[in-house]
Design a protein around this motif. Structure first.
Motif, PDB file in Angstrom:
ATOM      1  N   ILE A 344      -1.729 -19.550   0.916  1.00 31.72           N
ATOM      2  CA  ILE A 344      -1.467 -20.971   1.117  1.00 31.72           C
ATOM      3  C   ILE A 344      -0.914 -21.535  -0.184  1.00 31.72           C
ATOM      4  CG2 ILE A 344      -3.893 -21.529   0.612  1.00 31.72           C
ATOM      5  CD1 ILE A 344      -3.553 -23.931   2.562  1.00 31.72           C
ATOM      6  N   ALA A 346       0.672 -24.993  -2.371  1.00 32.46           N
ATOM      7  CA  ALA A 346       0.909 -26.425  -2.569  1.00 32.46           C
ATOM      8  C   ALA A 346       2.098 -26.552  -3.502  1.00 32.46           C
ATOM      9  CB  ALA A 346      -0.317 -27.100  -3.165  1.00 32.46           C
ATOM     10  N   ILE A 363       2.545 -28.556   1.802  1.00 35.00           N
ATOM     11  CA  ILE A 363       1.673 -27.410   2.068  1.00 35.00           C
ATOM     12  C   ILE A 363       2.410 -26.423   2.967  1.00 35.00           C
ATOM     13  CG2 ILE A 363      -0.506 -26.629   3.070  1.00 35.00           C
ATOM     14  CD1 ILE A 363      -0.870 -28.290   0.566  1.00 35.00           C
ATOM     15  N   ALA A 383      -9.547 -28.250   5.580  1.00 34.09           N
ATOM     16  CA  ALA A 383      -9.288 -29.101   4.419  1.00 34.09           C
ATOM     17  C   ALA A 383     -10.558 -29.880   4.087  1.00 34.09           C
ATOM     18  CB  ALA A 383      -8.137 -30.054   4.700  1.00 34.09           C
ATOM     19  N   LEU A 435      -8.055 -26.610   0.377  1.00 37.23           N
ATOM     20  CA  LEU A 435      -7.507 -26.155   1.655  1.00 37.23           C
ATOM     21  C   LEU A 435      -7.679 -24.646   1.758  1.00 37.23           C
ATOM     22  CD1 LEU A 435      -5.461 -28.629   0.542  1.00 37.23           C
ATOM     23  CD2 LEU A 435      -4.560 -28.272   2.842  1.00 37.23           C
ATOM     24  N   VAL A 457      -6.059 -28.965  -4.621  1.00 44.09           N
ATOM     25  CA  VAL A 457      -5.052 -29.969  -4.963  1.00 44.09           C
ATOM     26  C   VAL A 457      -5.791 -31.212  -5.445  1.00 44.09           C
ATOM     27  CG1 VAL A 457      -3.146 -31.382  -4.152  1.00 44.09           C
ATOM     28  CG2 VAL A 457      -3.468 -29.072  -3.224  1.00 44.09           C
TER      29      VAL A 457
END
Length: 461
Positions: A344, A346, A363, A383, A435, A457
């Motif tokens: 994942i 960001a 994202i 999240a 996340l 984040v």
């Protein structure tokens, strides 16, 4: 049973065969030794020690004490032994960038892993040099010539040699393929003649020939930098130190025994045992330029019934005039890319990131399913935010919930930076957001999070 055992013992003492398989210097489930020669296309060859009865086969591996580079061979051979013992399929096993192999040298461990496969009974899944062909034509799936006395070679509509749409005329296929999908990069849960075949009538609809695990074929499945260890050919500066689905499935097929049915009394397992410096092991490594121009496996085998051979001795030779690289780093366990690898990001960063309110947050998700590709599984995106816990739903909406909400349920497939959310940071409350993208190893609607990746984040003023 007694009559069968005496027949096996008679053949063990009365039949001795000799075969040389080699890796040629490269210019650019699988098959078994002895298959397709005078003994027929359906032959399966087994590791040393198998006589038709089930059990655990201990196969000793040694290094000739008088050999050049005896000390340097120890770690890479131990690694290769461990790799075959673990029998874990992987993807992305062809490594150039990030490899510790210098560009002008050949990786000894990668070649040793290949040659050990021959000494366990595995052949080349591609036509290779023994076909007499040259160049890329050697990458077509292993076969014998049909009644017309020639190889028929056409790559089909996808223009990729070795794939499932190749047009091979009356060539006789030697490659055992997975009946359900003809995907050589995956492994069926059960590996035997009920799930694998070399008969082309068992191919999935629309396919014309068995696919082999060539790196170019892998790209058709969205699997990159992956090739069967038993595929002939290696490039300098390249490491190939883990097995693929095809390598694993082929040995497991042999392990289903004479009846080729998993779960019966003639099944066996194989345990390689490294015994150090010894000329008396079942398989012995040494350097001998008079036996090999590059690397070669010489095997002796006995025929235990009309369709099965057992190797009785393996000798692997290397040429010392080749620029070899001897890896001195123990192999990681488990190997990389043997299981699904979710990621994942960001703003394209796979880790912690801090944004100010005038920034934009993006994202994205990626997934390398490894050899689990096509397997049914649950997908989840959680999240944890300053406002509570949210889950991505199957409608691509973040829903507040203390209980897991599944984003998707279905086959595992390759995902490459799929966008999930793009939002100005000033629309989010200040604080830290964690996340987590996870996939399970099954499809049951229960959040197991078997394979997962997380990022943090932080939104600041």
């Amino acid at each position: 049973m007694a009559a069968k055992r005496s027949l096996v013992l008679h053949r063990l003492t009365g039949t001795l065969l000799f075969l040389i398989m080699s890796i040629a210097l490269p210019v650019s489930p699988g098959t078994f030794e002895f298959a397709g020669r005078e003994y027929g296309a359906n032959v399966i060859t087994h590791p040393p020690g198998y006589d038709g009865r089930g059990g655990n086969m201990i196969v000793t591996v040694g290094i000739a004490p008088s050999s050049t580079y005896a000390a340097e061979m120890v770690v890479p051979i131990q690694n290769a032994v461990d790799t075959w013992n673990n029998l874990i399929p992987t993807t992305e096993n062809v490594v150039r960038e990030g490899s510790n192999v210098p560009a002008h040298q050949f990786d000894f461990e990668s070649v040793a892993l290949h040659e050990l496969g021959h000494c366990l009974g595995l052949g080349h899944p591609n036509l290779a040099s023994e076909s007499g062909l040259t160049g890329m034509d050697r990458n077509y799936t292993s076969s014998t010539k049909g009644a017309d006395g020639q190889f028929n070679l056409a790559s089909g509509a996808d223009a990729v040699i070795g794939s499932g749409d190749d047009l091979r005329g009356d060539d006789v296929n030697l490659h055992w393929f997975q009946k359900s999908n003809n995907n050589p990069f995956s492994v069926a849960e059960r590996v035997d003649q009920t799930t694998y075949s070399r008969d082309l009538v068992d191919l999935p609809p629309g396919q014309s020939f068995a696919a082999n695990a060539d790196r170019n074929v892998g790209r058709l499945w969205g699997i990159h930098d992956t090739e069967a260890v038993m595929q002939q050919g290696i490039i300098s500066g390249e490491a190939q130190r883990t097995l693929t689905g095809d390598d694993v499935a082929t040995l497991r097929l042999a392990m289903s025994g004479l009846d080729r049915l998993a779960g019966t009394t003639d099944d066996y397992t194989v345990q390689l045992e490294f015994v150090g410096l010894s000329d008396n092991a079942d398989i012995v490594f040494s350097f001998d330029g008079s036996r090999a121009s590059f690397a070669v496996c010489e095997i002796r085998a006995v025929q235990i019934d009309p369709l099965h051979f057992t190797i009785s001795q393996g000798r692997i030779y290397f040429n010392a005039n080749i620029a070899w690289f001897f890896n001195d780093v123990p192999a990681p366990t488990p190997p990389k890319y043997s299981t699904p690898s979710p990621a994942i990001f960001a703003n394209d960063i796979a880790g912690s990131i801090t944004l100010q309110q005038n920034d934009t947050l993006k994202i994205t998700l990626s997934l390398n399913p490894g050899v689990y590709i096509g397997k049914l599984a649950d997908y989840w995106l959680r999240a944890a935010t300053p406002m509570g816990v949210f889950w991505l739903s199957d409608r691509f909406e973040f829903i507040p919930s203390d209980q897991p909400i599944r984003a998707y349920g279905g086959k595992l497939f390759v995902i490459d930076r799929f966008p999930i959310l793009t939002i100005p940071a000033n629309q989010l409350p200040l604080g830290t957001y964690t996340l987590t993208f996870a996939v399970d190893d099954n499809l049951d609607g229960v959040a197991n999070g078997t394979f997962q990746a997380s990022i943090d984040v932080t939104i600041t003023p």
